[in-house]
Design an enzyme around this catalytic site. Structure first.
Site, PDB file in Angstrom:
ATOM      1  N   HIS A 265       0.886  -1.184   0.000  1.00  0.00           N
ATOM      2  CA  HIS A 265       0.000   0.000   0.000  1.00  0.00           C
ATOM      3  C   HIS A 265       0.918   1.226   0.000  1.00  0.00           C
ATOM      4  O   HIS A 265       1.799   1.344  -0.861  1.00  0.00           O
ATOM      5  CB  HIS A 265      -0.916  -0.119   1.229  1.00  0.00           C
ATOM      6  CG  HIS A 265      -2.049   0.846   1.290  1.00  0.00           C
ATOM      7  ND1 HIS A 265      -2.465   1.615   0.239  1.00  0.00           N
ATOM      8  CD2 HIS A 265      -2.887   1.172   2.335  1.00  0.00           C
ATOM      9  CE1 HIS A 265      -3.494   2.361   0.611  1.00  0.00           C
ATOM     10  NE2 HIS A 265      -3.763   2.115   1.879  1.00  0.00           N
ATOM     11  N   HIS A 307      -2.075  -2.347  -9.676  1.00  0.00           N
ATOM     12  CA  HIS A 307      -3.054  -1.737  -8.779  1.00  0.00           C
ATOM     13  C   HIS A 307      -4.286  -2.615  -8.733  1.00  0.00           C
ATOM     14  O   HIS A 307      -4.672  -3.191  -9.745  1.00  0.00           O
ATOM     15  CB  HIS A 307      -3.442  -0.328  -9.270  1.00  0.00           C
ATOM     16  CG  HIS A 307      -4.107   0.478  -8.207  1.00  0.00           C
ATOM     17  ND1 HIS A 307      -5.453   0.385  -7.965  1.00  0.00           N
ATOM     18  CD2 HIS A 307      -3.608   1.365  -7.324  1.00  0.00           C
ATOM     19  CE1 HIS A 307      -5.750   1.194  -6.958  1.00  0.00           C
ATOM     20  NE2 HIS A 307      -4.654   1.803  -6.548  1.00  0.00           N
ATOM     21  N   ASP A 364       2.745   5.485  -6.677  1.00  0.00           N
ATOM     22  CA  ASP A 364       3.999   5.431  -5.921  1.00  0.00           C
ATOM     23  C   ASP A 364       5.239   5.337  -6.793  1.00  0.00           C
ATOM     24  O   ASP A 364       6.351   5.419  -6.287  1.00  0.00           O
ATOM     25  CB  ASP A 364       3.970   4.226  -4.971  1.00  0.00           C
ATOM     26  CG  ASP A 364       2.910   4.384  -3.900  1.00  0.00           C
ATOM     27  OD1 ASP A 364       2.845   5.474  -3.317  1.00  0.00           O
ATOM     28  OD2 ASP A 364       2.145   3.437  -3.662  1.00  0.00           O
TER      29      ASP A 364
END
Ligand code: CMC
Length: 428
Positions: A265, A307, A364
């Site tokens: 995460h 994802h 990210d």
């Protein structure tokens, strides 16, 4: 659009209502399933097909790569609004008028002191403690200094709890950084806007004048806007579940910080940069790492790729990549890590393994490169994500409490031993 779904079990038919969202998403309401069938439940590990709530905050379409808050496109919000403006929008549902915004900002500033006794708690942490662990603990510790429970039926009580948390959380985050670096703790400067203040709290040292770079401030503002909310992700679901037991706001947010920490995460931003540094140290052979990620006998995953919901480009990644390019150009910077990241992305996107599984760069992948350019140390990356996500956690907690949602309590399919007789030590 369908309005009912029929399920047949052992020849018997059960009918369930079908709900349609404002963006035409279709959901079968199975809340009567267990009662009607006398015990049958659905099983969906990882909640891949399960909606846990109805929500009006964020819409995302993973197939089309769409992300909107309260109906506004993320692309527009990052360009036209400030972090705090988007926070108001996400939490309260509408863009603030100038007067509402000024009051919101002033109210946050009026709560920007953290009780000095929190420093006693900080003294108990080893200096090497990871800032995410410190942040989670300190957020929870705030409960001790604000013991009153929030009356969720009082708009004023809710508002006060929200501005308090928005004020104190970045102070705690900056303290988590400063103890880690052996720096004296810093205070809020209420003459600054929210993002500039975060920067000065983190980086100002007593011996030197601190100069804010407006390009860096705007880059951080944009980056944190991109993190503000992302509907029912792991940490947000954690906040909603913790809060559904009527646990307070600070305790629920602390649970969210812990959930965010994991490398699958929010912790992915730290993991991405460490991976890029490893590739650099290893001589820059991108293919070697792509092959490692594809090898099912190797636990290595390409961090910052893939994802749960986006099966197309993550729209946030697109904005961040462009923002990284602009920042490097504006600040006249050059970082070989950015080149490695771009090369890695290019190779992965052409690779069948990633194409078949619809694995694209996520939020990210490039964010850490921007943080690095802004002087944020790698172990603080996920803390920055937490500062960005705070308004979303608050908004989701508020919505859940105001809707009077029932306590979150999933069922399970038991696959353990059936009844057996206890054996004494001698018999085992
Ligand atoms: N590298 C290599 N293979 C991958 C990756 C990756 N990064 N991500 C998924 N896969 C493969 C996975 O092995 C599986 O292959 P197969 O079908 O052959 O078994 C397939 O793709 C589907 O993956 P999954 O794990 O079932 O997908 P998921 O939806 O459960 O997991 C994810 C999503 C984000 C946890 C995962 O893609 C991942 O671990 N990515 C790397 C960590 C990361 O970047 N996380 C940040 C997510 S975005 C921001 C946030 O949520 O905070």
């Amino acid at each position: 659009m369908p309005n009912k779904a029929i399920l047949e079990i052992d020849g018997k038919k059960y009918e369930f209502p079908v709900l349609i969202g404002t963006e035409n998403e279709v959901a079968i309401d199975i809340s009567s399933l267990r009662g009607a069938t006398k015990g049958v439940i659905t099983l969906d590990p990882g909640f891949k097909n399960t909606g846990s709530c109805e929500s009006k905050i964020t819409f995302l379409d993973g197939e089309k790569g769409i992300l909107r808050h309260r109906g506004y496109a993320i692309e527009e919000l990052t360009k036209k609004a400030s972090f705090l403006e988007v926070a108001y929008l996400v939490i309260f549902g509408e863009l603030p008028t100038k007067a509402e915004f000024n009051k919101f900002e002033d109210d946050i500033k009026s709560h920007s002191m953290v009780n000095e006794e929190v420093k006693n708690i900080i003294d108990g942490f080893p200096k090497i403690a990871h800032p995410m662990g410190v942040l989670s603990s300190l957020t929870s510790a705030l409960t001790a200094f604000n013991p009153g429970t929030v009356n969720v039926n009082s708009k004023e009580d809710m508002y006060q709890a929200i501005v308090r948390l928005l004020a104190k959380f970045p102070v705690l985050a900056s303290w988590a950084h400063r103890i880690n670096k052996g720096l004296p703790l810093n205070y809020s400067d209420n003459s600054l806007d929210y993002i500039s203040n975060i920067m000065q709290m983190m980086f100002k040292i007593p011996t030197e004048e601190f100069k804010l770079n407006p390009i860096a401030v705007r880059a951080l503002d944009e980056l944190l806007i991109l993190h503000e909310d992302h509907e029912q992700n792991c940490s947000t679901s954690t906040v909603r579940i913790a809060g559904s037991s009527a646990a307070g706001l600070f305790a629920s947010i602390s649970a969210g910080v812990s959930a965010l920490w994991g490398p699958l995460h929010g912790g992915a931003n730290q993991a991405v940069l460490e991976m890029l540094e490893e590739i650099q140290k290893d001589g820059g052979d991108v293919d070697k790492f792509i092959n490692k990620a594809k090898d099912k006998n190797d636990p290595f995953r390409l961090m910052g790729f893939g994802h749960r919901v986006y099966k197309n480009f993550d729209p946030r990644a697109r904005i961040i990549k462009k923002a990284a390019d602009e920042l490097f150009q504006d600040l006249n910077l050059n970082d070989p890590i950015l080149d490695i990241a771009k090369h890695l992305e290019e190779v992965a996107l052409k690779d069948e393994y990633f194409a078949e599984r619809k694995l694209y760069p996520n939020v990210d992948f490039y964010s850490g490169i921007i943080y690095r350019a802004l002087g944020v140390p790698v172990e603080m990356f996920t803390v920055m994500f937490a500062i960005g996500r705070l308004p979303g956690w608050i908004a989701q907690w508020k919505e859940m409490r105001e809707n009077g949602e029932p306590i979150g309590r999933p069922r399970q399919l038991y696959t353990g031993e059936t009844l057996r007789t206890f054996k004494s030590f001698e018999e085992r």
